[in-house]
Design a protein around this motif. Structure first.
Motif, PDB file in Angstrom:
ATOM      1  N   GLN A 143       0.850  -1.171   0.000  1.00 27.59           N
ATOM      2  CA  GLN A 143       0.000   0.000   0.000  1.00 27.59           C
ATOM      3  C   GLN A 143       0.887   1.222   0.000  1.00 27.59           C
ATOM      4  O   GLN A 143       1.952   1.229   0.616  1.00 27.59           O
ATOM      5  CB  GLN A 143      -0.923   0.040   1.221  1.00 27.59           C
ATOM      6  N   GLY A 144       0.439   2.234  -0.719  1.00 30.29           N
ATOM      7  CA  GLY A 144       1.181   3.483  -0.798  1.00 30.29           C
ATOM      8  C   GLY A 144       0.284   4.660  -0.501  1.00 30.29           C
ATOM      9  O   GLY A 144      -0.887   4.679  -0.896  1.00 30.29           O
ATOM     10  N   LEU A 145       0.820   5.627   0.202  1.00 32.05           N
ATOM     11  CA  LEU A 145       0.103   6.856   0.529  1.00 32.05           C
ATOM     12  C   LEU A 145       0.789   8.018  -0.160  1.00 32.05           C
ATOM     13  O   LEU A 145       1.996   8.224   0.013  1.00 32.05           O
ATOM     14  CB  LEU A 145       0.092   7.083   2.045  1.00 32.05           C
ATOM     15  N   ASP A 146       0.024   8.763  -0.944  1.00 35.88           N
ATOM     16  CA  ASP A 146       0.500  10.020  -1.510  1.00 35.88           C
ATOM     17  C   ASP A 146       0.104  11.095  -0.509  1.00 35.88           C
ATOM     18  O   ASP A 146      -1.079  11.387  -0.326  1.00 35.88           O
ATOM     19  CB  ASP A 146      -0.148  10.270  -2.871  1.00 35.88           C
ATOM     20  N   ILE A 148       0.447  14.251  -0.545  1.00 42.40           N
ATOM     21  CA  ILE A 148      -0.058  15.491  -1.128  1.00 42.40           C
ATOM     22  C   ILE A 148      -1.564  15.391  -1.374  1.00 42.40           C
ATOM     23  O   ILE A 148      -2.326  16.284  -1.021  1.00 42.40           O
ATOM     24  CB  ILE A 148       0.679  15.839  -2.439  1.00 42.40           C
ATOM     25  N   THR A 149      -1.999  14.295  -1.977  1.00 50.58           N
ATOM     26  CA  THR A 149      -3.415  14.129  -2.303  1.00 50.58           C
ATOM     27  C   THR A 149      -4.181  13.333  -1.247  1.00 50.58           C
ATOM     28  O   THR A 149      -5.398  13.235  -1.332  1.00 50.58           O
ATOM     29  CB  THR A 149      -3.568  13.410  -3.651  1.00 50.58           C
ATOM     30  N   ALA A 150      -3.484  12.732  -0.291  1.00 50.25           N
ATOM     31  CA  ALA A 150      -4.073  11.898   0.768  1.00 50.25           C
ATOM     32  C   ALA A 150      -4.789  10.676   0.200  1.00 50.25           C
ATOM     33  O   ALA A 150      -5.767  10.200   0.762  1.00 50.25           O
ATOM     34  CB  ALA A 150      -5.008  12.708   1.646  1.00 50.25           C
ATOM     35  N   ARG A 151      -4.282  10.140  -0.901  1.00 52.80           N
ATOM     36  CA  ARG A 151      -4.870   8.950  -1.507  1.00 52.80           C
ATOM     37  C   ARG A 151      -4.011   7.733  -1.196  1.00 52.80           C
ATOM     38  O   ARG A 151      -2.789   7.773  -1.318  1.00 52.80           O
ATOM     39  CB  ARG A 151      -4.975   9.108  -3.015  1.00 52.80           C
ATOM     40  N   ILE A 152      -4.696   6.654  -0.829  1.00 58.11           N
ATOM     41  CA  ILE A 152      -4.026   5.381  -0.561  1.00 58.11           C
ATOM     42  C   ILE A 152      -4.283   4.455  -1.740  1.00 58.11           C
ATOM     43  O   ILE A 152      -5.424   4.287  -2.178  1.00 58.11           O
ATOM     44  CB  ILE A 152      -4.536   4.748   0.744  1.00 58.11           C
ATOM     45  N   SER A 153      -3.224   3.846  -2.240  1.00 56.05           N
ATOM     46  CA  SER A 153      -3.332   2.901  -3.352  1.00 56.05           C
ATOM     47  C   SER A 153      -2.821   1.544  -2.894  1.00 56.05           C
ATOM     48  O   SER A 153      -1.833   1.453  -2.172  1.00 56.05           O
ATOM     49  CB  SER A 153      -2.489   3.361  -4.540  1.00 56.05           C
ATOM     50  N   THR A 154      -3.503   0.496  -3.325  1.00 53.69           N
ATOM     51  CA  THR A 154      -3.074  -0.871  -3.050  1.00 53.69           C
ATOM     52  C   THR A 154      -2.657  -1.491  -4.377  1.00 53.69           C
ATOM     53  O   THR A 154      -3.383  -1.398  -5.359  1.00 53.69           O
ATOM     54  CB  THR A 154      -4.223  -1.686  -2.424  1.00 53.69           C
ATOM     55  N   PHE A 155      -1.482  -2.116  -4.385  1.00 58.30           N
ATOM     56  CA  PHE A 155      -1.002  -2.721  -5.620  1.00 58.30           C
ATOM     57  C   PHE A 155      -0.265  -4.009  -5.311  1.00 58.30           C
ATOM     58  O   PHE A 155       0.393  -4.141  -4.285  1.00 58.30           O
ATOM     59  CB  PHE A 155      -0.125  -1.758  -6.444  1.00 58.30           C
ATOM     60  N   ASP A 156      -0.414  -4.991  -6.213  1.00 61.91           N
ATOM     61  CA  ASP A 156       0.234  -6.291  -6.095  1.00 61.91           C
ATOM     62  C   ASP A 156       1.451  -6.315  -7.008  1.00 61.91           C
ATOM     63  O   ASP A 156       1.357  -5.972  -8.184  1.00 61.91           O
ATOM     64  CB  ASP A 156      -0.725  -7.414  -6.500  1.00 61.91           C
ATOM     65  N   LYS A 175       1.340  -4.765   3.031  1.00 64.30           N
ATOM     66  CA  LYS A 175       0.048  -5.169   3.587  1.00 64.30           C
ATOM     67  C   LYS A 175       0.087  -6.663   3.902  1.00 64.30           C
ATOM     68  O   LYS A 175      -0.226  -7.071   5.002  1.00 64.30           O
ATOM     69  CB  LYS A 175      -1.070  -4.841   2.605  1.00 64.30           C
ATOM     70  N   GLU A 176       0.475  -7.487   2.910  1.00 67.90           N
ATOM     71  CA  GLU A 176       0.642  -8.918   3.133  1.00 67.90           C
ATOM     72  C   GLU A 176       1.304  -9.553   1.914  1.00 67.90           C
ATOM     73  O   GLU A 176       1.349  -8.958   0.843  1.00 67.90           O
ATOM     74  CB  GLU A 176      -0.681  -9.613   3.420  1.00 67.90           C
TER      75      GLU A 176
END
Length: 150
Positions: A35-38, A40-48, A123-124
Protein backbone atom coordinates in the motif's frame (compact mmCIF):
# COMPACT_ATOMS: atom_id res chain seq x y z
CA UNK A 1 21.52 -23.03 46.38
CA UNK A 2 22.74 -20.10 44.27
CA UNK A 3 24.24 -22.52 41.79
CA UNK A 4 20.96 -24.41 41.24
CA UNK A 5 19.09 -21.11 40.85
CA UNK A 6 21.58 -19.94 38.21
CA UNK A 7 21.29 -23.25 36.33
CA UNK A 8 17.48 -23.05 36.42
CA UNK A 9 17.58 -19.47 35.12
CA UNK A 10 19.89 -20.42 32.25
CA UNK A 11 17.73 -23.43 31.30
CA UNK A 12 14.51 -21.42 31.32
CA UNK A 13 16.12 -18.68 29.19
CA UNK A 14 17.31 -21.27 26.66
CA UNK A 15 13.83 -22.83 26.56
CA UNK A 16 12.21 -19.44 25.89
CA UNK A 17 14.68 -18.67 23.11
CA UNK A 18 14.10 -22.08 21.54
CA UNK A 19 10.30 -21.74 21.47
CA UNK A 20 10.50 -18.22 20.02
CA UNK A 21 12.66 -19.45 17.16
CA UNK A 22 10.49 -22.48 16.44
CA UNK A 23 7.35 -20.35 16.14
CA UNK A 24 8.63 -18.50 13.05
CA UNK A 25 7.92 -20.69 10.05
CA UNK A 26 8.11 -18.38 7.05
CA UNK A 27 7.17 -19.73 3.63
CA UNK A 28 7.84 -18.01 0.30
CA UNK A 29 4.98 -16.25 -1.43
CA UNK A 30 5.06 -15.13 -5.08
CA UNK A 31 3.24 -11.79 -4.70
CA UNK A 32 3.66 -8.84 -2.32
CA UNK A 33 0.60 -6.69 -1.71
CA UNK A 34 1.80 -3.17 -0.93
CA UNK A 35 0.00 0.00 0.00
CA UNK A 36 1.18 3.48 -0.80
CA UNK A 37 0.10 6.86 0.53
CA UNK A 38 0.50 10.02 -1.51
CA UNK A 39 0.80 12.63 1.25
CA UNK A 40 -0.06 15.49 -1.13
CA UNK A 41 -3.41 14.13 -2.30
CA UNK A 42 -4.07 11.90 0.77
CA UNK A 43 -4.87 8.95 -1.51
CA UNK A 44 -4.03 5.38 -0.56
CA UNK A 45 -3.33 2.90 -3.35
CA UNK A 46 -3.07 -0.87 -3.05
CA UNK A 47 -1.00 -2.72 -5.62
CA UNK A 48 0.23 -6.29 -6.09
CA UNK A 49 3.83 -6.80 -7.19
CA UNK A 50 5.18 -10.24 -8.15
CA UNK A 51 8.54 -11.17 -6.63
CA UNK A 52 11.39 -10.15 -8.93
CA UNK A 53 9.43 -7.41 -10.67
CA UNK A 54 9.31 -3.62 -10.41
CA UNK A 55 6.35 -1.26 -10.22
CA UNK A 56 5.96 2.52 -10.16
CA UNK A 57 4.15 4.53 -7.51
CA UNK A 58 4.34 8.23 -8.25
CA UNK A 59 8.04 8.95 -8.77
CA UNK A 60 9.05 5.82 -6.83
CA UNK A 61 10.34 2.66 -8.48
CA UNK A 62 9.64 -0.31 -6.19
CA UNK A 63 11.29 -3.70 -6.69
CA UNK A 64 10.23 -6.73 -4.64
CA UNK A 65 13.13 -9.14 -4.16
CA UNK A 66 11.54 -11.59 -1.69
CA UNK A 67 8.25 -12.14 0.10
CA UNK A 68 7.58 -14.56 2.97
CA UNK A 69 4.57 -15.30 5.15
CA UNK A 70 3.62 -17.60 7.96
CA UNK A 71 1.18 -20.46 7.39
CA UNK A 72 -2.51 -19.84 8.21
CA UNK A 73 -2.44 -21.89 11.41
CA UNK A 74 0.18 -19.58 12.97
CA UNK A 75 0.11 -15.91 13.90
CA UNK A 76 -0.27 -13.87 10.69
CA UNK A 77 2.98 -12.23 9.63
CA UNK A 78 4.44 -11.24 6.29
CA UNK A 79 7.89 -9.92 5.43
CA UNK A 80 9.27 -8.59 2.16
CA UNK A 81 12.60 -7.28 0.94
CA UNK A 82 12.18 -4.08 -1.08
CA UNK A 83 14.45 -1.84 -3.12
CA UNK A 84 12.89 1.59 -3.57
CA UNK A 85 14.39 4.34 -5.71
CA UNK A 86 13.17 7.85 -6.44
CA UNK A 87 13.17 8.45 -10.21
CA UNK A 88 12.36 12.11 -10.94
CA UNK A 89 10.15 12.96 -13.92
CA UNK A 90 12.41 15.81 -15.07
CA UNK A 91 14.32 13.60 -17.52
CA UNK A 92 17.42 13.06 -15.41
CA UNK A 93 18.78 9.56 -15.56
CA UNK A 94 19.77 9.68 -11.88
CA UNK A 95 18.10 7.22 -9.53
CA UNK A 96 18.24 8.03 -5.84
CA UNK A 97 18.17 4.80 -3.81
CA UNK A 98 16.05 5.76 -0.79
CA UNK A 99 15.24 2.37 0.77
CA UNK A 100 16.64 -1.13 0.67
CA UNK A 101 15.62 -3.59 3.36
CA UNK A 102 13.00 -5.77 4.99
CA UNK A 103 9.48 -4.56 5.78
CA UNK A 104 7.12 -6.40 8.11
CA UNK A 105 3.33 -6.20 7.80
CA UNK A 106 2.73 -6.33 11.56
CA UNK A 107 5.28 -3.58 12.32
CA UNK A 108 5.37 -1.03 9.49
CA UNK A 109 7.25 1.51 11.63
CA UNK A 110 10.07 -0.93 12.39
CA UNK A 111 11.72 -0.46 9.01
CA UNK A 112 9.91 2.36 7.27
CA UNK A 113 10.41 4.32 4.08
CA UNK A 114 11.29 7.95 4.83
CA UNK A 115 10.15 10.16 1.96
CA UNK A 116 8.59 13.65 2.05
CA UNK A 117 5.79 12.82 -0.42
CA UNK A 118 5.17 9.04 -0.27
CA UNK A 119 4.73 6.30 2.31
CA UNK A 120 4.92 2.65 1.25
CA UNK A 121 4.29 -0.36 3.47
CA UNK A 122 3.64 -4.08 3.16
CA UNK A 123 0.05 -5.17 3.59
CA UNK A 124 0.64 -8.92 3.13
CA UNK A 125 2.33 -11.55 1.01
CA UNK A 126 -0.08 -13.43 -1.22
CA UNK A 127 -0.09 -16.89 -2.71
CA UNK A 128 -2.72 -17.13 -5.48
CA UNK A 129 -2.63 -20.96 -5.25
CA UNK A 130 -4.00 -20.78 -1.68
CA UNK A 131 -6.91 -18.61 -2.82
CA UNK A 132 -7.70 -21.00 -5.70
CA UNK A 133 -7.71 -23.99 -3.31
CA UNK A 134 -10.06 -22.17 -0.92
CA UNK A 135 -12.45 -21.35 -3.77
CA UNK A 136 -12.39 -24.93 -5.10
CA UNK A 137 -13.06 -26.57 -1.70
CA UNK A 138 -16.76 -27.22 -1.16
CA UNK A 139 -18.24 -25.33 1.77
CA UNK A 140 -20.28 -27.46 4.17
CA UNK A 141 -23.93 -26.60 4.06
CA UNK A 142 -23.55 -23.92 1.42
CA UNK A 143 -26.08 -23.91 -1.40
CA UNK A 144 -28.55 -26.20 0.39
CA UNK A 145 -32.04 -25.00 1.28
CA UNK A 146 -32.94 -24.70 4.92
CA UNK A 147 -35.14 -27.49 6.31
CA UNK A 148 -38.84 -26.68 6.45
CA UNK A 149 -40.45 -26.09 9.82
CA UNK A 150 -43.52 -28.30 10.57
Amino acid sequence: MKRSFAIAAICSTCAMIGTGYAALDYRPAPVAQLQGLDKITARISTFDVPVGQTTKFGTLSIRVDACYRTPPEELPESATFLDIADVPDDGRAARDQIFSGWMFASSPGLSALEHPVYDVWLKECLNPADAAEADAAPQAGQGQPAPEQP
